[in-house]
Design an enzyme around this catalytic site. Structure first.
Site, PDB file in Angstrom:
ATOM      1  CB  CYS A 297      12.118  -2.162  -2.222  1.00 50.28           C
ATOM      2  SG  CYS A 297      13.605  -2.776  -1.167  1.00 50.28           S
ATOM      3  CG  HIS A 345       9.826  -3.093   1.027  1.00 41.74           C
ATOM      4  ND1 HIS A 345      10.182  -3.701  -0.422  1.00 41.74           N
ATOM      5  CD2 HIS A 345       8.812  -2.246   0.528  1.00 41.74           C
ATOM      6  CE1 HIS A 345       9.316  -3.316  -1.335  1.00 41.74           C
ATOM      7  NE2 HIS A 345       8.282  -2.553  -0.612  1.00 41.74           N
ATOM      8  CG  HIS A 357       5.955  -0.497  -2.736  1.00 48.97           C
ATOM      9  ND1 HIS A 357       6.148  -1.587  -1.793  1.00 48.97           N
ATOM     10  CD2 HIS A 357       4.813  -0.698  -3.330  1.00 48.97           C
ATOM     11  CE1 HIS A 357       5.115  -2.059  -1.895  1.00 48.97           C
ATOM     12  NE2 HIS A 357       4.119  -1.670  -2.367  1.00 48.97           N
TER      13      HIS A 357
END
Length: 382
Positions: A297, A345, A357
């Protein structure tokens, strides 16, 4: 004779019925024993519900994400420490070469002393590793030329500098070892969490997997509904702001456009960020990866903003500290949205409540509602 025959029959019946009675008793005892054991044995652990499995798997992936950030942090620290160690070792080697040159120069002075017949104590002074004990002797200093005195002074200075560099290099090597140990530990943690999640999913039946997939669809639908609501609110807000700007522009005859240039500059960067991110859609998530064929990420967000000329740090924990905090209602394309309380994240906001993402292992870079995971906060990079 009839009496004897009559006497044998009861004995025969006794012999045939006695074993049967014994067998029945043993069987009853066995049944009783088994019943007792079953009653005292630990009850079997109940099978978790699909909702519990979903929660557990999600939590394991989140923990793996946290461990991935620790891995990224350790890897970055290790790379920086390695560069520092290499530079220190190179500097120490250069100082050692210079020290040896000065030592050879002192040796030449000693040889000259030997040829002139005055080898001691001057030669001992020149050839010693640490000539400090001789340095303050007036009679010796009086016999040295200024050039020789400078050579000795340089030698002592270089000795101290070389020793300091060796100490610094040793300390850096210890720090590098610690970073590498942390790197290995984080890697093992990531692998353990992912293995546990895969094992848990592999135990599901086909029916359970179908039910889990249905739960995921419901979760995605709810996240999408929230994204559409945010998009509607943002559209209304943008419309109101645009009307206010037009009214202010008319009143001030084209002046009073403060902030427009800044907003325009950010929008230009954001376009580059999103263009890069869109081009990565479909590439696999791989923990610790920074591209170009796969990403985790924070590796994706770092690479996307680099395409716009902005260097973000490697981890989510550092990226969240870069730029200006913004509320969810005020998100603009290009902003970074962070998730979970441990900030494990991150995604790139693309507008309309959606982001791009790199989700998790086994998934590819994709567009998804920002409400799919609990939002921690958002940042607009400087």
């Amino acid at each position: 004779m009839p009496a004897l025959a009559s006497h044998r029959k009861p004995r025969t019946r006794v012999r045939t019925t006695t074993p049967a009675v014994g067998l029945t008793t043993a069987a009853l005892a066995s049944v009783t024993l088994l019943s007792t054991q079953s009653a005292t044995a630990a009850p079997a652990e109940p099978r978790p519900s699909i909702e519990e499995v979903q929660k557990k798997v999600d939590d394991l992936y989140r923990q793996a994400g946290t461990a991935t950030q620790k891995y990224n942090e350790a890897k970055s620290a290790s790379a920086g420490q390695r560069a520092k160690v290499d530079a220190l070792l190179e500097a120490a080697a250069k100082r050692a070469d210079k020290l040896n040159e000065t030592r050879r120069e002192l040796g030449n002075y000693a040889a000259a002393q030997y040829r002139s017949g005055a080898i001691a104590p001057t030669a001992t002074f020149f050839l010693a590793d640490d000539p400090q004990s001789y340095f303050d002797q007036d009679q010796l200093m009086a016999r040295m030329t200024s050039q020789q005195q400078k050579a000795v002074s340089d030698f002592r200075t270089q000795q101290k500098e070389a020793a300091a560099k060796r100490v610094e290099a040793t300390k850096s090597l210890e720090e590098l070892t610690e970073s590498q140990d942390s790197l290995r530990t984080s890697k093992q943690q990531v692998q353990a969490k992912l293995t546990e999640a895969r094992t848990l999913l592999s135990k599901l039946t086909a029916e359970e997997k179908a039910r889990l997939a249905e739960l995921e669809r419901k979760k995605e639908a709810e996240a999408k509904r929230k994204a559409e609501e945010l998009a509607r609110q943002q559209a209304e807000k943008e419309k109101a702001e645009q009307a206010a700007k037009e009214e202010a522009s008319q009143e001030e005859a084209g002046t009073g456009t403060g902030g427009t240039a800044s907003d325009s500059g950010y929008a230009t960067k954001a376009e580059k960020v999103l263009a890069f991110a869109r081009a990565q859609i479909g590439k696999p998530y791989v923990w610790g990866a920074t591209g170009p064929s796969s990403y985790d990420c924070s590796g994706l967000t770092q690479a996307a903003w680099k395409a716009a000329g902005v260097n973000l740090p490697r981890t989510t924990w550092d990226q969240v500290e870069v730029g200006t905090r913004v509320a969810t209602a005020d998100l603009q394309p290009g902003d970074l949205v962070f998730f979970y309380d441990d900030i494990s994240h991150v995604g790139i906001y693309k507008g309309d409540g959606m982001m791009i993402h790199a989700p998790k292992p086994g998934a590819n870079v994709r567009e998804e509602s920002i409400y799919y995971m609990p939002i921690y906060g958002s940042v607009r990079p400087a």
